[in-house]
Design a protein around this motif. Structure first.
Motif, PDB file in Angstrom:
ATOM      1  N   SER A 228      47.669 -43.687  90.246  1.00 61.11           N
ATOM      2  CA  SER A 228      46.497 -43.130  90.923  1.00 61.11           C
ATOM      3  C   SER A 228      46.533 -41.617  90.764  1.00 61.11           C
ATOM      4  O   SER A 228      47.564 -41.048  90.390  1.00 61.11           O
ATOM      5  CB  SER A 228      46.485 -43.521  92.399  1.00 61.11           C
ATOM      6  N   TYR A 229      45.411 -40.975  91.044  1.00 58.21           N
ATOM      7  CA  TYR A 229      45.296 -39.517  90.932  1.00 58.21           C
ATOM      8  C   TYR A 229      44.645 -38.986  92.196  1.00 58.21           C
ATOM      9  O   TYR A 229      43.580 -39.457  92.603  1.00 58.21           O
ATOM     10  CB  TYR A 229      44.475 -39.126  89.699  1.00 58.21           C
ATOM     11  N   SER A 230      45.290 -38.010  92.812  1.00 61.50           N
ATOM     12  CA  SER A 230      44.784 -37.403  94.038  1.00 61.50           C
ATOM     13  C   SER A 230      43.528 -36.582  93.728  1.00 61.50           C
ATOM     14  O   SER A 230      43.283 -36.234  92.566  1.00 61.50           O
ATOM     15  CB  SER A 230      45.850 -36.498  94.650  1.00 61.50           C
ATOM     16  N   PRO A 231      42.756 -36.236  94.757  1.00 59.67           N
ATOM     17  CA  PRO A 231      41.600 -35.354  94.529  1.00 59.67           C
ATOM     18  C   PRO A 231      42.002 -34.038  93.842  1.00 59.67           C
ATOM     19  O   PRO A 231      41.287 -33.552  92.968  1.00 59.67           O
ATOM     20  CB  PRO A 231      41.053 -35.114  95.934  1.00 59.67           C
ATOM     21  N   LYS A 232      43.147 -33.479  94.221  1.00 56.14           N
ATOM     22  CA  LYS A 232      43.618 -32.231  93.599  1.00 56.14           C
ATOM     23  C   LYS A 232      43.937 -32.453  92.120  1.00 56.14           C
ATOM     24  O   LYS A 232      43.608 -31.628  91.271  1.00 56.14           O
ATOM     25  CB  LYS A 232      44.850 -31.707  94.351  1.00 56.14           C
ATOM     26  N   GLU A 233      44.579 -33.585  91.793  1.00 58.47           N
ATOM     27  CA  GLU A 233      44.886 -33.891  90.394  1.00 58.47           C
ATOM     28  C   GLU A 233      43.609 -34.102  89.577  1.00 58.47           C
ATOM     29  O   GLU A 233      43.523 -33.666  88.428  1.00 58.47           O
ATOM     30  CB  GLU A 233      45.774 -35.136  90.297  1.00 58.47           C
ATOM     31  N   ARG A 234      42.629 -34.727  90.176  1.00 57.69           N
ATOM     32  CA  ARG A 234      41.352 -34.930  89.486  1.00 57.69           C
ATOM     33  C   ARG A 234      40.685 -33.583  89.214  1.00 57.69           C
ATOM     34  O   ARG A 234      40.132 -33.357  88.133  1.00 57.69           O
ATOM     35  CB  ARG A 234      40.426 -35.821  90.322  1.00 57.69           C
ATOM     36  N   GLU A 235      40.744 -32.689  90.193  1.00 58.32           N
ATOM     37  CA  GLU A 235      40.181 -31.352  90.023  1.00 58.32           C
ATOM     38  C   GLU A 235      40.910 -30.603  88.903  1.00 58.32           C
ATOM     39  O   GLU A 235      40.279 -29.933  88.079  1.00 58.32           O
ATOM     40  CB  GLU A 235      40.294 -30.575  91.338  1.00 58.32           C
ATOM     41  N   THR A 236      42.222 -30.745  88.857  1.00 60.62           N
ATOM     42  CA  THR A 236      43.006 -30.094  87.806  1.00 60.62           C
ATOM     43  C   THR A 236      42.632 -30.646  86.435  1.00 60.62           C
ATOM     44  O   THR A 236      42.493 -29.881  85.467  1.00 60.62           O
ATOM     45  CB  THR A 236      44.519 -30.273  88.076  1.00 60.62           C
ATOM     46  N   LEU A 237      42.440 -31.953  86.329  1.00 60.74           N
ATOM     47  CA  LEU A 237      42.031 -32.544  85.051  1.00 60.74           C
ATOM     48  C   LEU A 237      40.660 -32.001  84.621  1.00 60.74           C
ATOM     49  O   LEU A 237      40.451 -31.712  83.440  1.00 60.74           O
ATOM     50  CB  LEU A 237      42.027 -34.071  85.135  1.00 60.74           C
ATOM     51  N   GLU A 238      39.752 -31.840  85.586  1.00 62.62           N
ATOM     52  CA  GLU A 238      38.444 -31.243  85.271  1.00 62.62           C
ATOM     53  C   GLU A 238      38.609 -29.808  84.762  1.00 62.62           C
ATOM     54  O   GLU A 238      37.907 -29.383  83.843  1.00 62.62           O
ATOM     55  CB  GLU A 238      37.529 -31.261  86.500  1.00 62.62           C
ATOM     56  N   GLN A 239      39.558 -29.065  85.343  1.00 58.90           N
ATOM     57  CA  GLN A 239      39.799 -27.696  84.887  1.00 58.90           C
ATOM     58  C   GLN A 239      40.344 -27.684  83.461  1.00 58.90           C
ATOM     59  O   GLN A 239      39.966 -26.831  82.654  1.00 58.90           O
ATOM     60  CB  GLN A 239      40.758 -26.978  85.843  1.00 58.90           C
ATOM     61  N   TYR A 240      41.192 -28.635  83.139  1.00 59.02           N
ATOM     62  CA  TYR A 240      41.676 -28.740  81.761  1.00 59.02           C
ATOM     63  C   TYR A 240      40.512 -29.054  80.806  1.00 59.02           C
ATOM     64  O   TYR A 240      40.445 -28.517  79.703  1.00 59.02           O
ATOM     65  CB  TYR A 240      42.768 -29.807  81.636  1.00 59.02           C
ATOM     66  N   ALA A 241      39.606 -29.926  81.231  1.00 61.79           N
ATOM     67  CA  ALA A 241      38.440 -30.248  80.392  1.00 61.79           C
ATOM     68  C   ALA A 241      37.559 -29.016  80.206  1.00 61.79           C
ATOM     69  O   ALA A 241      37.054 -28.765  79.101  1.00 61.79           O
ATOM     70  CB  ALA A 241      37.646 -31.403  81.009  1.00 61.79           C
ATOM     71  N   ASP A 242      37.372 -28.243  81.268  1.00 61.98           N
ATOM     72  CA  ASP A 242      36.603 -26.995  81.156  1.00 61.98           C
ATOM     73  C   ASP A 242      37.289 -26.027  80.191  1.00 61.98           C
ATOM     74  O   ASP A 242      36.626 -25.360  79.383  1.00 61.98           O
ATOM     75  CB  ASP A 242      36.440 -26.326  82.526  1.00 61.98           C
ATOM     76  N   THR A 243      38.614 -25.971  80.245  1.00 65.52           N
ATOM     77  CA  THR A 243      39.373 -25.098  79.344  1.00 65.52           C
ATOM     78  C   THR A 243      39.210 -25.550  77.895  1.00 65.52           C
ATOM     79  O   THR A 243      39.009 -24.722  76.996  1.00 65.52           O
ATOM     80  CB  THR A 243      40.867 -25.086  79.735  1.00 65.52           C
ATOM     81  N   ALA A 244      39.276 -26.851  77.658  1.00 64.14           N
ATOM     82  CA  ALA A 244      39.073 -27.369  76.301  1.00 64.14           C
ATOM     83  C   ALA A 244      37.688 -26.995  75.780  1.00 64.14           C
ATOM     84  O   ALA A 244      37.523 -26.579  74.628  1.00 64.14           O
ATOM     85  CB  ALA A 244      39.259 -28.886  76.279  1.00 64.14           C
ATOM     86  N   MET A 245      36.683 -27.100  76.643  1.00 69.57           N
ATOM     87  CA  MET A 245      35.324 -26.750  76.237  1.00 69.57           C
ATOM     88  C   MET A 245      35.221 -25.258  75.951  1.00 69.57           C
ATOM     89  O   MET A 245      34.568 -24.844  74.986  1.00 69.57           O
ATOM     90  CB  MET A 245      34.334 -27.171  77.339  1.00 69.57           C
ATOM     91  N   GLU A 246      35.879 -24.448  76.767  1.00 65.90           N
ATOM     92  CA  GLU A 246      35.879 -22.999  76.536  1.00 65.90           C
ATOM     93  C   GLU A 246      36.526 -22.652  75.196  1.00 65.90           C
ATOM     94  O   GLU A 246      36.041 -21.769  74.484  1.00 65.90           O
ATOM     95  CB  GLU A 246      36.588 -22.267  77.676  1.00 65.90           C
ATOM     96  N   ILE A 247      37.599 -23.342  74.842  1.00 67.02           N
ATOM     97  CA  ILE A 247      38.243 -23.106  73.547  1.00 67.02           C
ATOM     98  C   ILE A 247      37.248 -23.397  72.426  1.00 67.02           C
ATOM     99  O   ILE A 247      37.099 -22.602  71.487  1.00 67.02           O
ATOM    100  CB  ILE A 247      39.518 -23.964  73.385  1.00 67.02           C
ATOM    101  N   LEU A 248      36.558 -24.526  72.524  1.00 62.61           N
ATOM    102  CA  LEU A 248      35.547 -24.859  71.503  1.00 62.61           C
ATOM    103  C   LEU A 248      34.458 -23.793  71.436  1.00 62.61           C
ATOM    104  O   LEU A 248      34.065 -23.366  70.344  1.00 62.61           O
ATOM    105  CB  LEU A 248      34.895 -26.212  71.804  1.00 62.61           C
ATOM    106  N   GLU A 249      33.961 -23.390  72.600  1.00 62.06           N
ATOM    107  CA  GLU A 249      32.894 -22.384  72.656  1.00 62.06           C
ATOM    108  C   GLU A 249      33.337 -21.060  72.044  1.00 62.06           C
ATOM    109  O   GLU A 249      32.605 -20.457  71.252  1.00 62.06           O
ATOM    110  CB  GLU A 249      32.449 -22.150  74.112  1.00 62.06           C
ATOM    111  N   LEU A 250      34.519 -20.597  72.419  1.00 59.69           N
ATOM    112  CA  LEU A 250      35.019 -19.318  71.909  1.00 59.69           C
ATOM    113  C   LEU A 250      35.244 -19.382  70.405  1.00 59.69           C
ATOM    114  O   LEU A 250      34.873 -18.456  69.674  1.00 59.69           O
ATOM    115  CB  LEU A 250      36.312 -18.927  72.627  1.00 59.69           C
ATOM    116  N   ARG A 251      35.848 -20.444  69.927  1.00 55.25           N
ATOM    117  CA  ARG A 251      36.091 -20.570  68.488  1.00 55.25           C
ATOM    118  C   ARG A 251      34.779 -20.668  67.724  1.00 55.25           C
ATOM    119  O   ARG A 251      34.646 -20.099  66.645  1.00 55.25           O
ATOM    120  CB  ARG A 251      36.986 -21.782  68.200  1.00 55.25           C
TER     121      ARG A 251
END
Length: 184
Positions: free
Chosen positions: A143-166
């Motif tokens: 299972s994943y806590s609400p905090k862990e889910r939020e952290t996973l969303e932040q990683y997804a945002d970071t991945a998108m930012e990498i794509l955008e910047l590149r």
């Protein structure tokens, strides 16, 4: 003989054509992103203590992995990937035990890969289109806590930012090359 699978075909967003057009705007083959995403998936796997983490782009018929830590996967068909379902949810999709989820319990490909639990967060382009997923998988129920889910969303945002910047760097270089050609 025809094998039965609980997940027949795959669901598509109502605006699938626009989503694919958005994805096509990213010149993935020309972007030097492999090392960045390898580092990111290493960090994600370590942070969550999971067997596998990946960054995947959801194409028309398959999901292509930009990076995958913990497994040697390049792609999965959309029929076999859980991300096809996850991308339709606004929030992180968590499946604590695939064997107990009727959407995936009879998916032989997931079983063959040893996937027991899943969490996936959307990679959302600036225009609101979901083009991929950042996911964590494990070989045991989880299972994943609400905090862990939020952290996973932040990683997804970071991945998108990498794509955008590149992509922005690539476009500026192409613009600079065009200006150089005109100046000659």
């Amino acid at each position: 003989m025809i094998d039965h699978s609980a997940q027949v075909g795959f669901l598509e967003p109502d605006d699938e054509e626009q989503r694919l057009e958005t994805l096509a705007e990213y010149d993935i083959d020309e972007l030097p992103i492999e090392e960045s995403f390898d580092r990111l998936t290493d960090l994600i796997a370590d942070h969550f203590g999971v067997a596998v983490s990946f960054v995947g782009l959801i194409e028309e018929d398959e999901e292509n992995f930009l990076a995958c830590t913990g497994a040697d996967w390049d792609s999965l068909t959309r029929e076999d990937t859980m991300c096809t379902h996850s991308m339709l949810q606004e929030d992180v999709m968590v499946v604590e035990n695939i064997a107990e989820d009727k959407r995936f319990s009879e998916n032989e490909q997931l079983e063959n890969l040893g996937i027991v639990s899943y969490a996936g967060a959307n990679m959302t382009a600036p225009n609101g289109q979901v083009i991929g997923q950042v996911c964590v998988l494990d070989h045991e129920p989880r299972s994943y806590s609400p905090k862990e889910r939020e952290t996973l969303e932040q990683y997804a945002d970071t991945a998108m930012e990498i794509l955008e910047l590149r992509q922005a760097v690539l476009e500026s270089r192409e613009g600079g090359d065009a200006a150089t050609e005109v100046d000659r």
